[in-house]
Design an enzyme around this catalytic site. Structure first.
Site, PDB file in Angstrom:
ATOM      1  N   GLU A 123       4.039 -25.899  -5.207  1.00 46.07           N
ATOM      2  CA  GLU A 123       3.289 -26.936  -4.491  1.00 46.07           C
ATOM      3  C   GLU A 123       4.225 -28.035  -3.987  1.00 46.07           C
ATOM      4  O   GLU A 123       4.029 -28.570  -2.889  1.00 46.07           O
ATOM      5  CB  GLU A 123       2.193 -27.504  -5.394  1.00 46.07           C
ATOM      6  CG  GLU A 123       1.083 -26.480  -5.627  1.00 46.07           C
ATOM      7  CD  GLU A 123       0.039 -26.938  -6.628  1.00 46.07           C
ATOM      8  OE1 GLU A 123      -1.144 -27.043  -6.239  1.00 46.07           O
ATOM      9  OE2 GLU A 123       0.394 -27.203  -7.796  1.00 46.07           O
ATOM     10  N   GLU A 144      -2.086 -20.374 -11.462  1.00 45.61           N
ATOM     11  CA  GLU A 144      -2.912 -21.264 -12.285  1.00 45.61           C
ATOM     12  C   GLU A 144      -4.226 -20.641 -12.733  1.00 45.61           C
ATOM     13  O   GLU A 144      -4.797 -21.035 -13.762  1.00 45.61           O
ATOM     14  CB  GLU A 144      -3.199 -22.567 -11.518  1.00 45.61           C
ATOM     15  CG  GLU A 144      -2.037 -23.529 -11.435  1.00 45.61           C
ATOM     16  CD  GLU A 144      -1.134 -23.292 -10.231  1.00 45.61           C
ATOM     17  OE1 GLU A 144      -0.387 -24.205  -9.859  1.00 45.61           O
ATOM     18  OE2 GLU A 144      -1.185 -22.178  -9.650  1.00 45.61           O
TER      19      GLU A 144
END
Length: 283
Positions: A123, A144
């Site tokens: 990210e 995730e």
């Protein structure tokens, strides 16, 4: 060339900032063994981004991870397991704001990925303008979902903008971990480097976007036109493009570029005048 800025750590000692004489600033994540980030590291990263933004001698920013095994493994899971839900929300909000600041800085940002770049690490890299990587080292992905959460530091939004909705949903829902080569084939990584001294190779690449190789102000405003304009209606995006172009027309860099362009065109015309029609066809 300018006087280089020696490497120095930010206040929490988890991120460092340095700039070479060519104008390439390097922001390094430093939290061994995996460079996982905490709120304190994000504060340091925020400070380093502002340092680069206000450093007039900085023309291009490289974001790297310390060591060869991890660019960044994402958020510090042990920290989050002990944190209250409200802290987690504020932590994500601050991380979003920090990466938006990186994205909105009108200087080219290159993520130098050596080793694993997963979860929040990817990210961070997605907030860069270009991602380059060491060939054959590490995995890339947003896994995730295996923890029962979603990529919460911009992953759902930036990955979809990079790869399209369906591919982004597929990769995140599967929790897929890609090889560097697979990430490159998808367009998630723009360039691969082989061999030793990976970061030196990245800095050499970054210098190709600095003056005198390129008009760095133009590079920065190309970034701004794309980053801001791509989400606007076409007419508004074109208006932004015109305003940024006007800034360049009025800048010393543009005037120098026009002079160089005129001399380059004149030289080309001279060479073409001296060549034969067949040679010009072959050219």
């Amino acid at each position: 060339m300018t006087e280089p800025a020696a490497e120095r750590a930010m206040s929490n000692g988890l991120v460092s900032y340095a700039r070479d004489e060519h104008g390439v600033a390097t922001i390094t994540l430093q939290n061994p063994p995996a460079n996982a980030y905490s709120y304190e590291m994000m504060r340091d990263l925020d400070d380093a981004i502002l340092e680069a933004r206000f450093d007039d001698a900085c023309e291009v920013i490289v974001v790297a991870g310390a060591g060869e095994k991890f660019f960044c493994a994402g958020a510090d899971i042990a920290m989050l397991e002990k944190a209250a839900p409200r802290f987690k929300y504020q932590f994500c909000l601050h991380a979003n704001e920090t990466l938006l600041r990186l994205e909105h800085t009108s200087k080219l940002v290159i993520a130098a990925i050596e080793g694993h770049c997963v979860g929040g690490g990817l990210e961070i890299a997605l907030a860069a303008d270009l991602r380059v990587a060491a060939k054959g080292k590490g995995k890339v992905g947003l896994p995730e979902v295996a923890l029962g959460v979603l990529p919460g530091t911009g992953g759902t939004q930036r990955l979809a903008r990079q790869l399209g909705r369906a591919k982004a949903i597929q990769l995140m829902a599967e929790g897929a971990l890609l090889s560097i080569e697979e990430a490159h084939a998808l367009g998630l990584v723009q360039r691969l480097f082989e061999g030793e001294a990976f970061l030196d190779q990245v800095k050499a690449y970054a210098r190709s976007f600095c003056s005198p190789e390129k008009a760095s102000l133009a590079v920065g405003l190309i970034k701004r036109a794309v980053q801001t304009g791509v989400d606007l209606p076409l007419g508004e995006g074109l208006a932004l493009e015109r305003e940024l172009q006007q800034r360049l027309f009025q800048s010393a860099a543009a005037r120098g570029g026009r002079r160089a362009g005129r001399s380059g065109i004149a030289g080309l015309q001279t060479r073409r005048a001296r060549s034969t029609p067949l040679q010009r066809l072959r050219a």
